[in-house]
Design a protein around this motif. Structure first.
Motif, PDB file in Angstrom:
ATOM      1  N   UNK A   4      -7.290 -16.632   0.788  1.00  0.00           N
ATOM      2  CA  UNK A   4      -6.371 -17.427   1.610  1.00  0.00           C
ATOM      3  C   UNK A   4      -5.462 -16.467   2.352  1.00  0.00           C
ATOM      4  N   UNK A   5      -4.446 -17.006   3.002  1.00  0.00           N
ATOM      5  CA  UNK A   5      -3.528 -16.199   3.797  1.00  0.00           C
ATOM      6  C   UNK A   5      -2.537 -15.417   2.955  1.00  0.00           C
ATOM      7  N   UNK A   6      -1.544 -14.801   3.592  1.00  0.00           N
ATOM      8  CA  UNK A   6      -0.623 -13.906   2.895  1.00  0.00           C
ATOM      9  C   UNK A   6       0.169 -14.605   1.792  1.00  0.00           C
ATOM     10  N   UNK A   7       0.443 -13.845   0.719  1.00  0.00           N
ATOM     11  CA  UNK A   7       1.315 -14.364  -0.347  1.00  0.00           C
ATOM     12  C   UNK A   7       2.331 -13.325  -0.791  1.00  0.00           C
ATOM     13  N   UNK A   8       2.623 -12.339   0.053  1.00  0.00           N
ATOM     14  CA  UNK A   8       3.713 -11.402  -0.251  1.00  0.00           C
ATOM     15  C   UNK A   8       5.011 -12.185  -0.366  1.00  0.00           C
ATOM     16  N   UNK A   9       5.799 -11.889  -1.376  1.00  0.00           N
ATOM     17  CA  UNK A   9       7.004 -12.674  -1.628  1.00  0.00           C
ATOM     18  C   UNK A   9       8.038 -12.538  -0.519  1.00  0.00           C
ATOM     19  N   UNK A  10       7.956 -11.470   0.253  1.00  0.00           N
ATOM     20  CA  UNK A  10       8.884 -11.306   1.374  1.00  0.00           C
ATOM     21  C   UNK A  10       8.718 -12.403   2.412  1.00  0.00           C
ATOM     22  N   UNK A  60       5.754 -20.251   0.184  1.00  0.00           N
ATOM     23  CA  UNK A  60       4.580 -19.890   0.982  1.00  0.00           C
ATOM     24  C   UNK A  60       3.586 -19.117   0.128  1.00  0.00           C
ATOM     25  N   UNK A  61       4.095 -18.271  -0.771  1.00  0.00           N
ATOM     26  CA  UNK A  61       3.196 -17.542  -1.666  1.00  0.00           C
ATOM     27  C   UNK A  61       2.398 -18.513  -2.532  1.00  0.00           C
ATOM     28  N   UNK A  62       3.080 -19.486  -3.120  1.00  0.00           N
ATOM     29  CA  UNK A  62       2.374 -20.475  -3.943  1.00  0.00           C
ATOM     30  C   UNK A  62       1.369 -21.266  -3.113  1.00  0.00           C
ATOM     31  N   UNK A  63       1.730 -21.622  -1.887  1.00  0.00           N
ATOM     32  CA  UNK A  63       0.804 -22.379  -1.028  1.00  0.00           C
ATOM     33  C   UNK A  63      -0.487 -21.600  -0.812  1.00  0.00           C
ATOM     34  N   UNK A  64      -0.355 -20.292  -0.553  1.00  0.00           N
ATOM     35  CA  UNK A  64      -1.541 -19.464  -0.325  1.00  0.00           C
ATOM     36  C   UNK A  64      -2.355 -19.313  -1.613  1.00  0.00           C
ATOM     37  N   UNK A  82      -4.445 -11.421  -6.464  1.00  0.00           N
ATOM     38  CA  UNK A  82      -3.966 -10.264  -5.710  1.00  0.00           C
ATOM     39  C   UNK A  82      -3.376 -10.787  -4.422  1.00  0.00           C
ATOM     40  N   UNK A  83      -2.061 -10.649  -4.249  1.00  0.00           N
ATOM     41  CA  UNK A  83      -1.416 -11.205  -3.063  1.00  0.00           C
ATOM     42  C   UNK A  83      -0.608 -10.173  -2.312  1.00  0.00           C
ATOM     43  N   UNK A  84      -0.863 -10.057  -1.014  1.00  0.00           N
ATOM     44  CA  UNK A  84      -0.149  -9.108  -0.177  1.00  0.00           C
ATOM     45  C   UNK A  84       0.241  -9.713   1.150  1.00  0.00           C
ATOM     46  N   UNK A 104      -4.577 -13.250   0.411  1.00  0.00           N
ATOM     47  CA  UNK A 104      -4.564 -13.520  -1.024  1.00  0.00           C
ATOM     48  C   UNK A 104      -5.993 -13.607  -1.512  1.00  0.00           C
ATOM     49  N   UNK A 105      -6.282 -12.937  -2.627  1.00  0.00           N
ATOM     50  CA  UNK A 105      -7.618 -12.957  -3.222  1.00  0.00           C
ATOM     51  C   UNK A 105      -7.477 -13.339  -4.687  1.00  0.00           C
ATOM     52  N   UNK A 106      -8.294 -14.266  -5.149  1.00  0.00           N
ATOM     53  CA  UNK A 106      -8.242 -14.671  -6.547  1.00  0.00           C
ATOM     54  C   UNK A 106      -9.629 -14.563  -7.148  1.00  0.00           C
ATOM     55  N   UNK A 107      -9.644 -14.322  -8.468  1.00  0.00           N
ATOM     56  CA  UNK A 107     -10.882 -14.372  -9.227  1.00  0.00           C
ATOM     57  C   UNK A 107     -10.711 -15.438 -10.296  1.00  0.00           C
TER      58      UNK A 107
END
Length: 308
Positions: free
Chosen positions: A50-56, A61-65, A27-29, A33-36
């Motif tokens: 982790x930190x934000x992963x909204x594609x905007x 950066x999304x992949x890094x998070x 779940x990335x916004x 970022x939250x993962x299960x």
């Protein structure tokens, strides 16, 4: 005009590979970022953040998070991080309805055996009702409503993106609050403790406010939202903003399900805080979600694997 389908249906993109050892739902916004992490049967093992992963904010950066959150999840499970080629992942991300961003995200896949992409609204909907028909309104950094109808059709309300959409979200509240501060500094509105708190948050002098504005994005405006809730009891302006937000939530809910027959869940970081400011008739309809967006992404992944 009746909207017959979502504005942008994002189809899962995937590259299959044998021997899946772990499943991951993301779940990335714009805030985090939250993962299960789960075993191949879908049994949850651990979670990571982790930190934000909204594609905007950028696809790399999304992949890094996402990768950082995955590292954290494996550490929480006391497991060594394996090769990504034995991991299947489903990502519910803000911004996936932008086809170019979604394609760039797929191109940058760091090596996962299977990659599914969906909007964070879509995975929130799946998680909230465990795949059954229902409606959700996600209220966090941004906002969006999504409904799965009894005939299997999905439809989205809102979700057009910051700053023109995202009504009742953290960023929406923050932007309105900063506009109020500007009016106070101009003498167009009376000062208050709420304005003092906003002034301090933005740097404490007018030049600092200009610098803050120059760097402001969706996430930074959302960081202002807690001040609105903190001062709602004493500031008529803060309270009016929250009541306006409640009416915006009601408008989204009515557009999603005009007949008021489907279960409705509010999700996201602001859902609980906004409950007292919803109109009474709407508050009575709302129920707690059965699961979150990351668990919805995991369900999406399991459904795909079963179908293939």
């Amino acid at each position: 005009m009746t909207q017959a389908k979502t504005k942008a249906q994002t189809k899962p993109c995937c590259d299959t590979a044998p021997a899946i050892a772990y499943l991951i739902g993301v779940d990335g916004g714009g805030t985090g970022t939250r993962v299960v992490l789960a075993d191949p049967d879908g049994k949850p093992l651990a979670r990571g953040i982790a930190g934000p992963s909204a594609l905007a904010h950028g696809r790399q950066q999304a992949w890094d998070a996402i990768l950082l959150a995955i590292d954290y999840a494996f550490a929480q499970a006391n497991l060594a991080l394996p090769a990504l080629s034995v991991i299947a992942i489903a990502c519910g991300l803000s911004g996936v309805n932008n086809a170019q961003w979604a394609a760039e995200l797929k191109t940058l896949n760091p090596g996962f055996a299977l990659l599914l992409t969906e909007t964070d609204a879509g995975t929130t909907l799946i998680g909230a009702h465990q795949g059954a028909p229902g409606a959700v309104i996600a209220l966090g950094t941004g906002s969006v409503g999504e409904v799965l109808q009894s005939d299997g059709q999905r439809r989205e309300v809102g979700g057009w993106g910051f700053p023109v959409s995202d009504e009742a979200s953290g960023a929406w509240l923050g932007m309105r609050a900063v506009n109020y501060l500007q009016r106070v500094l101009d003498g167009r509105a009376a000062t208050s403790r709420f304005a003092d708190a906003l002034y301090a948050h933005c740097g404490g002098d007018k030049d600092a406010v200009f610098r803050w504005l120059a760097q402001a994005n969706q996430t930074r405006y959302a960081e202002v939202a807690p001040l609105v809730f903190q001062h709602a009891a004493e500031s008529a302006f803060a309270r009016s903003m929250l009541l306006d937000a409640g009416r915006e939530v009601e408008a989204i809910a009515d557009a999603l399900d005009p007949t008021h027959t489907l279960p409705l869940a509010l999700c996201g970081g602001l859902a609980a805080a906004l409950m007292p400011f919803l109109p009474d008739t709407l508050r009575q309809r709302v129920r707690a979600p059965l699961g979150d967006s990351a668990s919805g992404a995991l369900i999406l992944l399991q459904q795909h694997l079963r179908s293939t």
